[in-house]
Design an enzyme around this catalytic site. Sequence first.
Site, mmCIF file in Angstrom:
data_model
loop_
_atom_site.group_PDB
_atom_site.id
_atom_site.type_symbol
_atom_site.label_atom_id
_atom_site.label_comp_id
_atom_site.label_asym_id
_atom_site.label_seq_id
_atom_site.Cartn_x
_atom_site.Cartn_y
_atom_site.Cartn_z
ATOM 1 N N GLN A 52 -11.060 -3.180 3.687
ATOM 2 C CA GLN A 52 -11.144 -4.001 2.475
ATOM 3 C C GLN A 52 -11.216 -5.510 2.697
ATOM 4 O O GLN A 52 -11.994 -6.183 2.032
ATOM 5 C CB GLN A 52 -9.936 -3.691 1.558
ATOM 6 C CG GLN A 52 -10.024 -4.406 0.241
ATOM 7 C CD GLN A 52 -8.851 -4.193 -0.693
ATOM 8 O OE1 GLN A 52 -8.667 -4.954 -1.618
ATOM 9 N NE2 GLN A 52 -8.053 -3.166 -0.483
ATOM 10 N N GLU B 244 -2.889 -3.692 3.885
ATOM 11 C CA GLU B 244 -2.501 -4.447 2.688
ATOM 12 C C GLU B 244 -0.995 -4.605 2.483
ATOM 13 O O GLU B 244 -0.470 -5.708 2.402
ATOM 14 C CB GLU B 244 -3.118 -3.744 1.461
ATOM 15 C CG GLU B 244 -2.641 -4.257 0.120
ATOM 16 C CD GLU B 244 -3.141 -5.648 -0.213
ATOM 17 O OE1 GLU B 244 -4.326 -5.915 -0.005
ATOM 18 O OE2 GLU B 244 -2.333 -6.472 -0.690
ATOM 19 N N ASP C 127 -5.442 -7.988 1.336
ATOM 20 C CA ASP C 127 -6.814 -7.706 1.759
ATOM 21 C C ASP C 127 -7.823 -8.600 1.034
ATOM 22 O O ASP C 127 -8.485 -9.434 1.634
ATOM 23 C CB ASP C 127 -7.153 -6.242 1.456
ATOM 24 C CG ASP C 127 -6.621 -5.318 2.529
ATOM 25 O OD1 ASP C 127 -6.419 -5.778 3.659
ATOM 26 O OD2 ASP C 127 -6.417 -4.136 2.238
ATOM 27 N N GLY D 212 7.418 -20.457 -13.617
ATOM 28 C CA GLY D 212 7.085 -21.865 -13.843
ATOM 29 C C GLY D 212 8.144 -22.515 -14.710
ATOM 30 O O GLY D 212 9.227 -21.949 -14.932
ATOM 31 N N GLY D 213 7.827 -23.682 -15.218
ATOM 32 C CA GLY D 213 8.788 -24.444 -16.005
ATOM 33 C C GLY D 213 8.929 -23.956 -17.442
ATOM 34 O O GLY D 213 9.829 -24.395 -18.164
#
Length: 415
Positions: A16, A138, A167, A246-247
């Site tokens: 892959q 993977e 991959d 995140g924030g």
Amino acid sequence: MKALDDVTILDFTHVQSGPTCTQLLAWLGADVIKVERPGAGDATRKQLVDKPGADSLYFTMLNHNKRSLTLNAKHASGRQILERLVKTCDVLVENFAPGALDRMGFTWERIQELNPRMILASVKGFGPGPYAECKVYENVAQCAGGAASTTGFRDGPPLVTGAQIGDSGTGLHLALGIVAALFQRESSGRGQRVFAPMQDGVLNLCRVKLRDQQRLDAGPLTEYSQYGEGAPFGDATPRAGNDSGGGQPGRILKCKGWETDPNAYTYFITQAAVWEAICEVIGKPEWKDAPDYATPPARLPRLNEIFDAIEAWTVTKTKFEVMDICNPLNIPVGPILSMKELAEEPSLRETGTIVEVDHPERGPYLTVGCPIKMSDSEVEVARAPLLGEHTQEVLREVLNYSDDDVAALIESGAV
Ligand code: CAO
């Protein structure tokens, strides 16, 4: 005209990671010649087979727009053909186990002797270091690159993700390196080595988790649910469930029908700028000004309570109704879409992101087309080649072998 017209890729990739890279280059216009072992080919051709006798979706969905040349690299004549291809092509891409290309006689030094303009691009599991010689797939890369330790819930084991970041993610990194090396060659006149280890690629995609590792030195990670739950932090970035990372705090919440539909969920982000709109929508107008809820820092210790209240609203709506109501208010939400829904989504068909391809052995099948859209380099997705479909064509057209030469090579077992 295509962006990579006149670029010829000697594609020695399999499975892959490498094929993802060369498929992208083919979509950008390169002539990709995939070299495969006679009689067998890329192992994925016959893995996860759904139609007996036909090439698998695993193979066909990773090898569009390529030509297939069968060639035994351990046969003397096969090696001669490879040498001629190295002299002719611009880029050799490979993702064999460490040392395999050298054992075939194609060390970097030899490749440079044959063609100083050649770019040699490789994927391996690890860069130099203790694991440099390991074979890697993977999920090993996801684990060794930091993704698994930071995916899943705090009270459960590490999890791998369905996105093939080891991959396909590394294939993307490699493709960028190749295009940059082609660009640099314009001025330097020289080729170079391009190396993308899978561990490094996964770690690059987990960059925000290394950010959090260092933030731990300054105290608990207040945007993680576990902060509000009063659970102590250890010395490594923890698994954060569906926290946003995140924030702006976010969660996956139930929608109407969740009891029977495993994908009746939405992602909901409590974007600070639209907090008041969120309070109105979920029927908590009093939270707009209440000191415990009005500001992002005040909300952090109570995220469980807040998301429970939001879910009490989302569960009364379908995931698409949540979208329809929240989007006009600039509240960021996203339905959890199944592969079935994506396959049937008309807008993705129209943009060529989901494409139906016809195949002589399989009949029609769906694939993911090129995710990069370029105004001056359009992509037409062509089916993956059958094993050795272009062997004679490549020998004649690219290497100028005569019909008699080609017949002798077939007879010898070299191709
Ligand atoms: N003619 C003759 N020999 C060929 C050939 C050809 N056309 N194509 C391949 N071979 C040979 C190789 O030379 C190698 O032989 P030696 O071991 O004797 O030198 C042999 O086939 C097997 O190659 P391999 O070791 O790469 O293949 P594998 O199935 O044992 O391992 C994989 C597969 C993916 C684990 C390994 O290639 C690898 O670690 N690659 C780098 C990391 C990577 O890309 N992993 C992602 C794969 S997708 O999950």
